[in-house]
Design an enzyme around this catalytic site. Structure first.
Site, PDB file in Angstrom:
ATOM      1  CB  SER A 325       2.709  -7.822  -3.269  1.00  0.00           C
ATOM      2  OG  SER A 325       2.399  -6.573  -3.843  1.00  0.00           O
ATOM      3  CD1 TRP A 328       9.397  -4.859  -1.550  1.00  0.00           C
ATOM      4  CD2 TRP A 328       7.812  -3.531  -2.377  1.00  0.00           C
ATOM      5  NE1 TRP A 328      10.008  -3.952  -2.380  1.00  0.00           N
ATOM      6  CE2 TRP A 328       9.054  -3.122  -2.902  1.00  0.00           C
ATOM      7  CE3 TRP A 328       6.662  -2.828  -2.754  1.00  0.00           C
ATOM      8  CZ2 TRP A 328       9.171  -2.052  -3.792  1.00  0.00           C
ATOM      9  CZ3 TRP A 328       6.778  -1.769  -3.640  1.00  0.00           C
ATOM     10  CH2 TRP A 328       8.025  -1.395  -4.140  1.00  0.00           C
ATOM     11  CG  HIS A 329       3.186  -1.974  -1.744  1.00  0.00           C
ATOM     12  ND1 HIS A 329       3.166  -3.210  -2.356  1.00  0.00           N
ATOM     13  CD2 HIS A 329       3.185  -1.072  -2.760  1.00  0.00           C
ATOM     14  CE1 HIS A 329       3.136  -3.058  -3.669  1.00  0.00           C
ATOM     15  NE2 HIS A 329       3.159  -1.774  -3.943  1.00  0.00           N
ATOM     16  N   GLY A 330       4.584  -1.727   2.733  1.00  0.00           N
ATOM     17  CA  GLY A 330       4.619  -1.012   3.999  1.00  0.00           C
ATOM     18  C   GLY A 330       4.545  -1.952   5.184  1.00  0.00           C
ATOM     19  CG  PHE A 476       6.140   1.996  -0.671  1.00  0.00           C
ATOM     20  CD1 PHE A 476       5.581   1.960   0.590  1.00  0.00           C
ATOM     21  CD2 PHE A 476       5.404   2.523  -1.706  1.00  0.00           C
ATOM     22  CE1 PHE A 476       4.290   2.422   0.803  1.00  0.00           C
ATOM     23  CE2 PHE A 476       4.117   2.981  -1.510  1.00  0.00           C
ATOM     24  CZ  PHE A 476       3.564   2.929  -0.248  1.00  0.00           C
TER      25      PHE A 476
END
Length: 476
Positions: A325, A328-330, A476
């Protein structure tokens, strides 16, 4: 094209009016062409990447359904997933991997430079907008077909629309095929109740974005851009404000997306359910970015064994989900730490619950204890947002150092703009009343439609900040 623009207002009006003037046979094509135009406005050439993944997953879905051999079906699924993840990894993580490999090589005495994407390798190339979102949505389709929960879509245009539907194309909600694919085959007649509900949702989302989030940004951005010029009080205010800024920014986008779809008769999944009302981190994630958290639950956590395994394996599964997670966000260690902290919070909570269960310690049910838990959860979430907002780990360290140095003198000498700060506090208070306390008021859900709708739009016009800032989650 961003939602908070006159261009989108014209686009939405033309597309919606045209939609209701057509029969079903023309509606799906109109929405697909409109979605292509919506995406082309950002960076036209990247629609080829999106189209390529659509073709791959469309064919993969049919082949998976038609193939009886389990090994071949799994191979086809893996081919589809590798193609999607490979494209995402290339554009989003190539430079992150290159930077870290280069750093390790330098520690070992090797000064070799690894080319960077968009600079000395394929100059001018950037991350396609919303790539993480529509990649996950496409992956959910092939996974559900493989599991037998979804029939493969034979209509190529409808499948392409599933991936490209403009309201949720670039920042979600991340839909499942079972929820929306069938809707594109339906004919939704004009319904004033849907239009009213959708327009009100859009107006509230726009208000949250341009009035609340952008106003909060006027306090947050200067503090995080010049950390050394701000004391503990101003950094605390900026950090708490950021919690509400990112919520109003992202949930505002979701509200506009859900509302725009509802006007035409489509129902998208809810993405937020009062997350700052949560009394634990696990409850927070059941309320925050629901389409993503359930995606990780359904396609990573449960396949890893979920909660049906030993406690040690459960901890590993949870950390694995939140590590993914975070990344995935950055593509940054800041995001990795942010995700890992949420995994740590939940692991510690599970250990605490098991300890209390073993000792037969009863959890208080009084309202004061629930309020204490809500405040504590909000505090823990707010502290992790520091890593989300800070540009580098060094910046995050300086922010935490500033937060720890708060004093009475700081409170009296804060460098923040007092007018903007108090106006922002008033806006946050209004948002909390509207979304968290409104159920306590014995009145109609939305009040007289035209009165409330007009007030929201006028507030956006007079108090909104229509900057060039895109929605936070667009990156994102």
């Amino acid at each position: 094209m961003v939602f908070n623009s006159l261009q989108f207002l014209l686009f939405f009006g033309i597309v919606t009016l045209s939609y209701f003037s057509l029969r079903w046979s023309g509606r799906w094509l109109l929405l697909l062409l409109a979605s292509c135009y919506f995406y082309l406005i950002f960076v036209p050439k990247y629609i080829l990447i999106l189209f390529g993944t659509i073709v791959i997953d469309y064919i993969a879905g049919i082949w998976i359904e038609n193939t009886k051999n389990p090994r071949n079906r799994k191979a086809l699924l893996l081919l589809s997933l590798v193609a999607n993840v490979g494209i995402l990894a290339f554009f989003k993580y190539f430079n992150f991997i290159a930077e870290n490999v280069e750093a390790v090589l330098h520690l070992l005495g090797n000064t070799r430079h690894i080319p960077r994407l968009g600079m000395d390798l394929l100059p001018g190339i950037i991350l396609p907008i919303g790539l993480s979102f529509h990649t996950f949505q496409a992956m959910s389709y092939t996974i559900e077909v493989y599991r037998g929960n979804q029939k493969a879509e034979r209509h190529f245009g409808i499948y392409a629309l599933y991936v490209m539907f403009y309201p949720q194309l670039v920042a979600g909600p991340i839909e499942r095929p079972q929820n929306v694919l069938w809707q594109f085959h339906e004919y939704f007649p004009y319904n004033w109740e849907n239009v009213k509900e959708g327009l009100m949702r859009m107006a509230w989302g726009l208000f949250k974005k341009v009035v609340i989030a952008e106003r909060l940004a006027m306090v947050v951005d200067p503090a995080y851009a010049n950390i050394s010029d701000h004391n503990g009080t101003s950094l605390w205010v900026a950090t708490i404000f950021y919690s509400f800024q990112i919520y109003c920014d992202f949930s505002g986008y979701s509200d506009i997306a859900i509302g725009a779809a509802k006007v035409m008769g489509f129902t998208l999944m809810e993405n937020f359910k009062s997350p700052y009302e949560a009394a634990s981190i696990s409850e927070f994630w059941r309320r925050w970015h629901i389409s993503l958290s359930t995606w990780f639950r359904d396609y990573i956590y449960i396949p890893l064994g979920g909660s049906r395994v030993s406690p040690a394996r459960q901890y590993f599964n949870r950390f694995a989900v939140f590590f993914v997670s975070g990344i995935w966000h950055g593509a940054s260690w800041n995001f990795v730490i942010w995700g890992t902290l949420h995994g740590l919070y939940q692991t510690l909570a599970q250990i605490r619950d098991k300890f209390m269960e073993k000792r037969r310690i009863q959890v208080p049910t009084a309202l004061w204890y629930r309020l204490f838990q809500v405040i504590l959860t909000f505090g823990l979430v707010t502290l992790t947002w520091v890593f989300f907002r800070a540009v580098t780990l060094g910046d995050a360290y300086r922010v935490f150092k500033g937060l720890a140095s708060i004093s009475i003198h700081d409170t009296l000498q804060t460098p923040l703009n007092a007018t903007e700060m108090w106006f922002s506090i008033a806006l946050v208070a209004f948002m909390i009343w509207k979304e968290y306390c409104y159920f306590l008021i014995p009145t109609k859900k939305n009040g007289p439609f035209w009165t409330v709708f007009t007030l929201l739009i006028l507030s956006c016009y007079f108090f909104g900040v229509f900057s060039s800032n895109q929605f936070i989650y667009f990156q994102f």
